[in-house]
Design a protein around this motif. Structure first.
Motif, PDB file in Angstrom:
ATOM      1  N   GLU A 279     -18.521 -24.770  -5.294  1.00  0.00           N
ATOM      2  CA  GLU A 279     -17.483 -25.626  -5.876  1.00  0.00           C
ATOM      3  C   GLU A 279     -16.494 -24.844  -6.728  1.00  0.00           C
ATOM      4  O   GLU A 279     -15.314 -25.179  -6.781  1.00  0.00           O
ATOM      5  N   GLU A 280     -16.974 -23.814  -7.395  1.00  0.00           N
ATOM      6  CA  GLU A 280     -16.087 -23.037  -8.262  1.00  0.00           C
ATOM      7  C   GLU A 280     -15.300 -21.996  -7.480  1.00  0.00           C
ATOM      8  O   GLU A 280     -14.224 -21.572  -7.902  1.00  0.00           O
ATOM      9  N   GLU A 281     -15.860 -21.566  -6.355  1.00  0.00           N
ATOM     10  CA  GLU A 281     -15.201 -20.504  -5.584  1.00  0.00           C
ATOM     11  C   GLU A 281     -13.988 -21.014  -4.815  1.00  0.00           C
ATOM     12  O   GLU A 281     -13.069 -20.261  -4.501  1.00  0.00           O
ATOM     13  N   VAL A 282     -14.008 -22.292  -4.476  1.00  0.00           N
ATOM     14  CA  VAL A 282     -12.878 -22.867  -3.735  1.00  0.00           C
ATOM     15  C   VAL A 282     -11.851 -23.364  -4.752  1.00  0.00           C
ATOM     16  O   VAL A 282     -12.194 -24.008  -5.743  1.00  0.00           O
ATOM     17  N   ASP A 283     -10.567 -23.078  -4.482  1.00  0.00           N
ATOM     18  CA  ASP A 283      -9.525 -23.356  -5.475  1.00  0.00           C
ATOM     19  C   ASP A 283      -8.941 -24.755  -5.370  1.00  0.00           C
ATOM     20  O   ASP A 283      -8.560 -25.346  -6.368  1.00  0.00           O
ATOM     21  N   ILE A 284      -8.814 -25.257  -4.143  1.00  0.00           N
ATOM     22  CA  ILE A 284      -8.151 -26.548  -3.940  1.00  0.00           C
ATOM     23  C   ILE A 284      -9.063 -27.435  -3.096  1.00  0.00           C
ATOM     24  O   ILE A 284      -9.492 -27.042  -1.999  1.00  0.00           O
ATOM     25  N   HIS A 285      -9.321 -28.641  -3.606  1.00  0.00           N
ATOM     26  CA  HIS A 285     -10.264 -29.543  -2.938  1.00  0.00           C
ATOM     27  C   HIS A 285      -9.529 -30.803  -2.498  1.00  0.00           C
ATOM     28  O   HIS A 285      -9.050 -31.566  -3.340  1.00  0.00           O
ATOM     29  N   LEU A 286      -9.463 -31.008  -1.187  1.00  0.00           N
ATOM     30  CA  LEU A 286      -8.840 -32.225  -0.671  1.00  0.00           C
ATOM     31  C   LEU A 286      -9.887 -33.186  -0.142  1.00  0.00           C
ATOM     32  O   LEU A 286     -10.947 -32.775   0.313  1.00  0.00           O
ATOM     33  N   GLY A 287      -9.538 -34.442  -0.165  1.00  0.00           N
ATOM     34  CA  GLY A 287     -10.405 -35.438   0.442  1.00  0.00           C
ATOM     35  C   GLY A 287      -9.612 -36.682   0.750  1.00  0.00           C
ATOM     36  O   GLY A 287      -8.431 -36.792   0.396  1.00  0.00           O
ATOM     37  N   THR A 288     -10.254 -37.610   1.438  1.00  0.00           N
ATOM     38  CA  THR A 288      -9.585 -38.875   1.742  1.00  0.00           C
ATOM     39  C   THR A 288     -10.457 -40.027   1.274  1.00  0.00           C
ATOM     40  O   THR A 288     -11.665 -39.888   1.079  1.00  0.00           O
ATOM     41  N   PHE A 289      -9.807 -41.163   1.125  1.00  0.00           N
ATOM     42  CA  PHE A 289     -10.520 -42.403   0.799  1.00  0.00           C
ATOM     43  C   PHE A 289     -10.725 -43.253   2.048  1.00  0.00           C
ATOM     44  O   PHE A 289     -11.316 -44.323   1.980  1.00  0.00           O
ATOM     45  N   SER A 290     -10.188 -42.795   3.167  1.00  0.00           N
ATOM     46  CA  SER A 290     -10.196 -43.629   4.377  1.00  0.00           C
ATOM     47  C   SER A 290     -11.415 -43.413   5.247  1.00  0.00           C
ATOM     48  O   SER A 290     -11.652 -44.176   6.178  1.00  0.00           O
TER      49      SER A 290
END
Lengths: 444, 224
Positions: A279-290
């Motif tokens: 979780e800390e190594e990745v800089d940008i976290h995307l997700g969806t609510f759909s």
């Protein structure tokens, strides 16, 4: 809801004559030898030059069964659905639904519906404004804070769709002269974000870390690597640990789109990054609510500096109307349910194991999935739609996927498993699918 | 320039599509043609090799490098809508006669070397090696999926000085195509490959076409 209804159709074995018809190749059906890509590019000076040939092709191709999408549902996207058969005009009731995302079965939960109704009373229908102007309500603010809290990040930004989140994040951050390297099977919204950013774009062979390294090496300047948590057509996962190692070696920032993996992977549902402790190594976290939440919208989560920057430069967000408050209310409730009911994930994974065992036992080819997205590999572009019609008539609602959405002759049905499916749903569904595929010679 | 049409019967043919930098494609193409991009900033290099057993220029082997471009839309009901467009920017053949026929009759640039080729089929795989006196040019492997009979209408675009030309090309025969990425190509340093940035061309064909026992029919050239 159509949950409790039995399917109104039983598995119908095609007659010998029918089977012969079904087995025909498309040599005598010219329309089926063409596809969308043949009408995408055209030389000449008239932008309408492709409309006539496309229209004429379409008038032949659609009746031949080329297009099995946009069949209107007459019920909630639950495990059983009522769907309009566009060919006959009749409603097929109680189909076993493997087409909807809704991985945790939350879109039609009573709590979600109640929250939506309550929001209607306060806010009415739409948000009536851009999020940076008048479109942000207290609910929007609550949702972005809750997402950030859930993802253990300093901040989060809510977008009107997952597509918009990818486009707005990538194009909001990267510029001409920069380099973006994405997996070759990255979602269209990632690709469109790359195009819009005007950065140099490179694609590495799917999940091939050596190729990623080749694509990163020798470039001086800002670099971003983009991968997905679960690839939506194959259901497989990236070798994220190795991708992180290589990206860091070349000073690249890392972005992960967890549209299909957040709320599904990890002890707390924080996605593939949580399950791999990255979780800390990745800089940008995307997700969806759909997907898992069965709502609508997307988010980007990360450091406060990142979020504040994107707030000012993500054009797809602030040049769009904000999500309707009703949608936000439903998503917020679904998010809380997903967090407070880890048993939903347990049930989902139990269902995935159960279905994989049933499909494997029946000899149904399922590819390399490691998730709740299971591709039923047909590998026959000429017959995929006919097989889809038979599945529809036999009581299963599932989407065929064909070139150009997937490579030529990697056609498949994309099966979405939900925590709401019962073992009975899955067992019946697997039996219907195996029976139809057997009739078409796809499995033994 | 004489206007000719040509019929070419083949025993074996292969056409494999590779990603190439769009910057290379644009450099190769004349101003009026745009490369088709398979993905952002990646265009398509088509490497085709045919063993012609009978043709207006006699039996010969041909290697052709093309950039895929948009075809001219045609009437669907008359079956005149093409599947794809090619801009053949360099070819090589195994005989003077075929080279003269193709370069003068169809304005397709050729290298002057005679080429030689091996087409070796085994266990669903076709290995093609092509070389000239100056060394190897290409080693290409393609694989099969499902064989069908087919007829494809394609457009080929050429230049004769400033004249923009097009020929309809009809290809018929037994045919298999897939995108399973099982093939492989090695392009060697050779006068035939100097227009290409070899390191930037994917060694894996993202699409593999393999044809047998068919005919290529080039229609008369049209001026655009």
């Amino acid at each position: 809801m159509a949950d409790s209804k039995p399917p109104d159709t039983l598995v119908k074995r095609p007659t010998v004559e029918t089977r012969s018809r079904l087995g025909d190749a498309d040599e005598d059906r010219p329309a089926m030898q063409y596809d969308y890509t043949n009408f995408y590019f055209g030389a000449g000076e008239d932008p309408f030059a492709l409309l006539d040939p496309f229209d004429a092709w379409w008038s032949e191709a659609e009746p031949e069964g080329y297009y099995q999408y946009e069949s209107p549902l007459q019920s909630a996207p639950s495990t059983r659905v009522d769907v309009l058969d566009k060919k006959t005009g009749e409603v097929r009731a109680g189909l076993i639904n493997f087409a909807s995302y809704n991985y945790l079965g939350l879109s039609y939960r009573a709590e979600v519906k109640e929250a939506i109704k309550a929001a209607v009373d306060v806010y009415g229908g739409g948000s009536s404004g851009s999020p940076i102007l008048s479109g942000t309500t207290a609910l929007h603010q609550e949702l972005s804070e809750e997402v950030a809290h859930f993802k253990l990040k300093e901040g989060a930004l809510v977008f009107p769709t997952g597509y918009s989140a990818n486009v707005g994040t990538i194009a909001g951050l990267m510029r001409s002269g920069d380099l973006i390297v994405a997996d070759q099977w990255a979602h269209a919204s990632i690709v469109d974000g790359m195009v819009l950013s005007k950065a140099t774009s490179r694609f590495f062979r799917h999940n091939n870390v050596e190729d990623l390294e080749r694509k990163l090496s020798g470039f001086n300047g800002k670099k971003l690597v983009v991968v997905e948590g679960v690839y939506s057509m194959d259901g497989d996962l990236p070798p994220l640990r190795d991708i992180v190692t290589v990206s860091k070696k070349y000073g690249a920032r890392i972005m992960i789109d967890e549209a299909h993996s957040v709320f599904v992977f990890g002890d707390n549902g924080r996605g593939v990054v949580e399950s791999l402790d990255l979780e800390e190594e990745v800089d940008i976290h995307l997700g969806t609510f759909s997907k898992s939440l069965g709502g609508q919208g997307g988010y980007t989560a990360g450091s406060l500096k990142l979020i504040n920057y994107l707030r000012g430069f993500s054009r797809s967000r602030f040049f769009s109307c904000a999500l309707a408050p009703t949608v936000v209310a439903g998503v917020l409730t679904a998010l809380r349910l997903a967090r407070s009911e880890p048993q939903l994930r347990t049930k989902l994974w139990d269902n995935v194991r159960f279905m994989n065992a049933k499909l494997d036992g029946a000899g149904v080819p399922t590819g390399a999935s490691a998730s709740q997205v299971i591709p039923i590999m047909v590998r026959d572009d000429a017959r995929i739609f006919r097989i889809g019609e038979e599945l529809f008539r036999a009581g299963v609602f599932i989407n065929p996927v064909k070139y150009p959405a997937v490579p030529k002759h990697k056609s498949r049905f994309r099966m979405s498993i939900s925590a709401a499916h019962t073992h009975d749903d899955l067992e019946r569904g697997a039996a219907i699918i195996a029976g139809v595929l057997r009739d078409f010679g796809v499995c033994q | 320039m004489p206007v000719v049409a040509g019929s070419y019967a083949f025993a074996t043919g292969v056409s494999a599509f590779f990603e190439m930098p769009t910057s290379d494609a644009r450099r190769i193409l004349p101003d009026h043609l745009e490369p088709v991009e398979v993905t952002h900033q990646r265009s398509i290099l088509a490497v085709t090799a045919f063993h012609f057993t009978e043709s207006v220029a006699g039996p010969h082997v041909e290697l052709m490098f093309s950039v895929i471009v948009p075809p001219v839309p045609g009437q669907w009901k008359q079956r005149q809508h093409p599947k794809a467009g090619f801009y053949p920017f360099l070819a090589a053949t195994s005989s003077d006669e075929s080279r003269q026929h193709r370069s003068e009759g169809f304005s397709i640039p050729h290298i002057t070397d005679d080429i030689d080729a091996k087409f070796v089929e085994s266990a669903g795989t076709l290995r093609v090696s092509i070389w000239s006196r100056r060394g190897p040019i290409v080693d290409l492997t393609v694989t099969q999926h499902k064989w069908e009979s087919t007829t494809h209408l394609l457009h080929t675009f050429m230049m004769d000085g400033n004249r923009r030309l097009k020929s309809n090309l009809q290809v018929s025969g037994r045919y298999t195509v897939h995108e399973n990425e099982r093939g492989r190509m090695t392009l060697h340093h050779h006068p035939m490959t100097t227009a290409l940035t070899l390191d930037e061309i994917s060694p894996y064909p993202f699409r593999e076409h393999w044809l047998k026992d068919g005919v290529e029919l080039f229609h008369p050239l049209e001026t655009l």
